[in-house]
Design a protein around this motif. Structure first.
Motif, PDB file in Angstrom:
ATOM      1  N   HIS A 122      41.505  36.540  28.215  1.00  0.00           N
ATOM      2  CA  HIS A 122      40.129  36.971  28.445  1.00  0.00           C
ATOM      3  C   HIS A 122      40.052  38.488  28.220  1.00  0.00           C
ATOM      4  O   HIS A 122      39.838  39.258  29.166  1.00  0.00           O
ATOM      5  CB  HIS A 122      39.681  36.606  29.859  1.00  0.00           C
ATOM      6  N   PRO A 123      40.228  38.938  26.977  1.00  0.00           N
ATOM      7  CA  PRO A 123      40.298  40.376  26.705  1.00  0.00           C
ATOM      8  C   PRO A 123      38.977  41.110  26.929  1.00  0.00           C
ATOM      9  O   PRO A 123      38.967  42.341  27.019  1.00  0.00           O
ATOM     10  CB  PRO A 123      40.714  40.437  25.229  1.00  0.00           C
ATOM     11  N   ASP A 124      37.880  40.366  27.026  1.00  0.00           N
ATOM     12  CA  ASP A 124      36.587  40.997  27.244  1.00  0.00           C
ATOM     13  C   ASP A 124      36.412  41.483  28.686  1.00  0.00           C
ATOM     14  O   ASP A 124      35.524  42.276  28.973  1.00  0.00           O
ATOM     15  CB  ASP A 124      35.460  40.042  26.882  1.00  0.00           C
ATOM     16  N   LEU A 125      37.264  41.025  29.587  1.00  0.00           N
ATOM     17  CA  LEU A 125      37.200  41.477  30.981  1.00  0.00           C
ATOM     18  C   LEU A 125      37.829  42.854  31.116  1.00  0.00           C
ATOM     19  O   LEU A 125      38.870  43.129  30.522  1.00  0.00           O
ATOM     20  CB  LEU A 125      37.958  40.520  31.902  1.00  0.00           C
ATOM     21  N   SER A 126      37.213  43.694  31.933  1.00  0.00           N
ATOM     22  CA  SER A 126      37.823  44.995  32.214  1.00  0.00           C
ATOM     23  C   SER A 126      39.009  44.792  33.151  1.00  0.00           C
ATOM     24  O   SER A 126      39.091  43.781  33.866  1.00  0.00           O
ATOM     25  CB  SER A 126      36.799  45.932  32.864  1.00  0.00           C
ATOM     26  N   LYS A 127      39.896  45.737  33.155  1.00  0.00           N
ATOM     27  CA  LYS A 127      41.058  45.678  34.056  1.00  0.00           C
ATOM     28  C   LYS A 127      40.573  45.608  35.513  1.00  0.00           C
ATOM     29  O   LYS A 127      41.096  44.828  36.314  1.00  0.00           O
ATOM     30  CB  LYS A 127      41.947  46.908  33.830  1.00  0.00           C
ATOM     31  N   GLY A 128      39.556  46.390  35.850  1.00  0.00           N
ATOM     32  CA  GLY A 128      39.031  46.397  37.211  1.00  0.00           C
ATOM     33  C   GLY A 128      38.455  45.051  37.628  1.00  0.00           C
ATOM     34  O   GLY A 128      38.691  44.581  38.741  1.00  0.00           O
ATOM     35  N   ASP A 129      37.695  44.413  36.723  1.00  0.00           N
ATOM     36  CA  ASP A 129      37.132  43.100  37.045  1.00  0.00           C
ATOM     37  C   ASP A 129      38.236  42.056  37.185  1.00  0.00           C
ATOM     38  O   ASP A 129      38.197  41.218  38.078  1.00  0.00           O
ATOM     39  CB  ASP A 129      36.118  42.659  35.983  1.00  0.00           C
ATOM     40  N   ALA A 130      39.227  42.118  36.303  1.00  0.00           N
ATOM     41  CA  ALA A 130      40.342  41.170  36.388  1.00  0.00           C
ATOM     42  C   ALA A 130      41.105  41.362  37.703  1.00  0.00           C
ATOM     43  O   ALA A 130      41.547  40.395  38.316  1.00  0.00           O
ATOM     44  CB  ALA A 130      41.273  41.328  35.189  1.00  0.00           C
ATOM     45  N   GLU A 131      41.244  42.603  38.155  1.00  0.00           N
ATOM     46  CA  GLU A 131      41.917  42.858  39.429  1.00  0.00           C
ATOM     47  C   GLU A 131      41.115  42.292  40.599  1.00  0.00           C
ATOM     48  O   GLU A 131      41.677  41.723  41.532  1.00  0.00           O
ATOM     49  CB  GLU A 131      42.155  44.361  39.613  1.00  0.00           C
ATOM     50  N   LYS A 132      39.792  42.423  40.558  1.00  0.00           N
ATOM     51  CA  LYS A 132      38.950  41.849  41.612  1.00  0.00           C
ATOM     52  C   LYS A 132      39.095  40.325  41.631  1.00  0.00           C
ATOM     53  O   LYS A 132      39.173  39.715  42.700  1.00  0.00           O
ATOM     54  CB  LYS A 132      37.486  42.227  41.403  1.00  0.00           C
ATOM     55  N   MET A 133      39.143  39.728  40.459  1.00  0.00           N
ATOM     56  CA  MET A 133      39.309  38.278  40.371  1.00  0.00           C
ATOM     57  C   MET A 133      40.662  37.864  40.952  1.00  0.00           C
ATOM     58  O   MET A 133      40.765  36.884  41.693  1.00  0.00           O
ATOM     59  CB  MET A 133      39.162  37.821  38.918  1.00  0.00           C
ATOM     60  N   ALA A 134      41.701  38.618  40.617  1.00  0.00           N
ATOM     61  CA  ALA A 134      43.036  38.325  41.133  1.00  0.00           C
ATOM     62  C   ALA A 134      43.066  38.483  42.654  1.00  0.00           C
ATOM     63  O   ALA A 134      43.689  37.678  43.356  1.00  0.00           O
ATOM     64  CB  ALA A 134      44.073  39.237  40.480  1.00  0.00           C
ATOM     65  N   MET A 135      42.379  39.490  43.169  1.00  0.00           N
ATOM     66  CA  MET A 135      42.325  39.680  44.620  1.00  0.00           C
ATOM     67  C   MET A 135      41.653  38.477  45.285  1.00  0.00           C
ATOM     68  O   MET A 135      42.111  38.011  46.323  1.00  0.00           O
ATOM     69  CB  MET A 135      41.566  40.964  44.971  1.00  0.00           C
ATOM     70  N   TYR A 136      40.580  38.000  44.682  1.00  0.00           N
ATOM     71  CA  TYR A 136      39.913  36.820  45.237  1.00  0.00           C
ATOM     72  C   TYR A 136      40.866  35.625  45.266  1.00  0.00           C
ATOM     73  O   TYR A 136      41.003  34.956  46.285  1.00  0.00           O
ATOM     74  CB  TYR A 136      38.660  36.487  44.425  1.00  0.00           C
ATOM     75  N   VAL A 137      41.540  35.388  44.145  1.00  0.00           N
ATOM     76  CA  VAL A 137      42.460  34.247  44.073  1.00  0.00           C
ATOM     77  C   VAL A 137      43.558  34.387  45.125  1.00  0.00           C
ATOM     78  O   VAL A 137      43.868  33.432  45.848  1.00  0.00           O
ATOM     79  CB  VAL A 137      43.051  34.102  42.652  1.00  0.00           C
ATOM     80  N   LEU A 138      44.140  35.570  45.251  1.00  0.00           N
ATOM     81  CA  LEU A 138      45.230  35.768  46.212  1.00  0.00           C
ATOM     82  C   LEU A 138      44.758  35.671  47.662  1.00  0.00           C
ATOM     83  O   LEU A 138      45.563  35.424  48.556  1.00  0.00           O
ATOM     84  CB  LEU A 138      45.912  37.114  45.972  1.00  0.00           C
ATOM     85  N   SER A 139      43.467  35.812  47.885  1.00  0.00           N
ATOM     86  CA  SER A 139      42.950  35.715  49.261  1.00  0.00           C
ATOM     87  C   SER A 139      42.737  34.274  49.709  1.00  0.00           C
ATOM     88  O   SER A 139      42.531  34.025  50.900  1.00  0.00           O
ATOM     89  CB  SER A 139      41.611  36.468  49.364  1.00  0.00           C
ATOM     90  N   LEU A 140      42.811  33.318  48.802  1.00  0.00           N
ATOM     91  CA  LEU A 140      42.445  31.944  49.116  1.00  0.00           C
ATOM     92  C   LEU A 140      43.407  31.238  50.080  1.00  0.00           C
ATOM     93  O   LEU A 140      43.054  30.205  50.647  1.00  0.00           O
ATOM     94  CB  LEU A 140      42.289  31.118  47.835  1.00  0.00           C
ATOM     95  N   ASP A 141      44.588  31.788  50.284  1.00  0.00           N
ATOM     96  CA  ASP A 141      45.485  31.181  51.269  1.00  0.00           C
ATOM     97  C   ASP A 141      45.379  31.865  52.626  1.00  0.00           C
ATOM     98  O   ASP A 141      46.159  31.607  53.531  1.00  0.00           O
ATOM     99  CB  ASP A 141      46.934  31.195  50.776  1.00  0.00           C
ATOM    100  N   GLY A 142      44.373  32.760  52.771  1.00  0.00           N
ATOM    101  CA  GLY A 142      44.141  33.434  54.036  1.00  0.00           C
ATOM    102  C   GLY A 142      44.902  34.721  54.206  1.00  0.00           C
ATOM    103  O   GLY A 142      44.751  35.423  55.205  1.00  0.00           O
ATOM    104  N   GLU A 143      45.737  35.060  53.223  1.00  0.00           N
ATOM    105  CA  GLU A 143      46.555  36.269  53.300  1.00  0.00           C
ATOM    106  C   GLU A 143      45.689  37.501  53.040  1.00  0.00           C
ATOM    107  O   GLU A 143      44.766  37.470  52.225  1.00  0.00           O
ATOM    108  CB  GLU A 143      47.670  36.174  52.256  1.00  0.00           C
ATOM    109  N   LYS A 144      45.991  38.583  53.725  1.00  0.00           N
ATOM    110  CA  LYS A 144      45.315  39.861  53.538  1.00  0.00           C
ATOM    111  C   LYS A 144      46.194  40.753  52.662  1.00  0.00           C
ATOM    112  O   LYS A 144      47.410  40.571  52.600  1.00  0.00           O
ATOM    113  CB  LYS A 144      45.071  40.550  54.884  1.00  0.00           C
ATOM    114  N   PRO A 145      45.588  41.730  51.965  1.00  0.00           N
ATOM    115  CA  PRO A 145      46.386  42.634  51.130  1.00  0.00           C
ATOM    116  C   PRO A 145      47.470  43.339  51.943  1.00  0.00           C
ATOM    117  O   PRO A 145      47.230  43.755  53.070  1.00  0.00           O
ATOM    118  CB  PRO A 145      45.367  43.640  50.610  1.00  0.00           C
ATOM    119  N   LYS A 146      48.665  43.446  51.353  1.00  0.00           N
ATOM    120  CA  LYS A 146      49.816  44.057  52.040  1.00  0.00           C
ATOM    121  C   LYS A 146      49.831  45.571  51.911  1.00  0.00           C
ATOM    122  O   LYS A 146      50.306  46.249  52.784  1.00  0.00           O
ATOM    123  CB  LYS A 146      51.119  43.485  51.479  1.00  0.00           C
ATOM    124  N   ASP A 147      49.418  46.091  50.775  1.00  0.00           N
ATOM    125  CA  ASP A 147      49.499  47.559  50.592  1.00  0.00           C
ATOM    126  C   ASP A 147      48.267  48.109  49.963  1.00  0.00           C
ATOM    127  O   ASP A 147      47.369  47.526  49.592  1.00  0.00           O
ATOM    128  CB  ASP A 147      50.715  47.950  49.759  1.00  0.00           C
TER     129      ASP A 147
END
Length: 147
Positions: A122-147
């Motif tokens: 998905h090269p049309d996505l900005s790095k920032g938007d892709a990071e937000k998407m990844a953060m959403y996906v990683l939050s789905l197991d209830g885990e909070k950001p570590k750092d």
């Protein structure tokens, strides 16, 4: 002659309304200064945007995922073509490094981590938007950001 007068009148009214609207902003700024606000404070506040919280970024990521083609291959809890987003969250710890790695996979595509079927890039996505998407996906197991 009537047309010229009408055009001239319309231009005059438009000019008057545009210039008169600016006056109220100056008055409001003066009122704020008189109420204890300093113009320097307002300028400094505008120059330094507030950092968004992780929860805000996760919500933005969810909106981006919901608006994208992710659901063609991924489901929040069930495997379709690719792994469920919850399975991805369970596999990877919620760290900045993993957010960056998953954002790169979202943008560049990849294969081999979840089977033989490659993930389309998905090269049309900005790095920032892709990071937000990844953060959403990683939050789905209830885990909070570590750092």
């Amino acid at each position: 002659m009537k047309k010229a007068f009408l055009v001239l009148a319309l231009v005059g009214v438009a000019t008057w309304s545009l210039t008169s609207c600016g006056g109220s902003k100056k008055e409001a700024a003066t009122e704020e200064t008189e109420e204890g606000y300093d113009d320097k404070d307002v300028a400094a506040e505008a120059a330094e945007p507030k950092a968004e919280s992780a929860d805000d970024l996760i919500k933005q990521g969810q909106a981006l995922v919901d608006a994208s083609d992710c659901k063609t291959c991924h489901h929040p809890t069930n495997k379709i073509v690719g792994p469920s987003h919850t399975d991805v969250a369970k596999k990877y710890e919620f760290t900045k490094a993993n957010v960056g790695m998953l954002a790169d996979k979202i943008r560049n595509g990849g294969s081999g981590n979840w089977g033989e079927i490659p993930m389309s890039p998905h090269p049309d996505l900005s790095k920032g938007d892709a990071e937000k998407m990844a953060m959403y996906v990683l939050s789905l197991d209830g885990e909070k950001p570590k750092d």
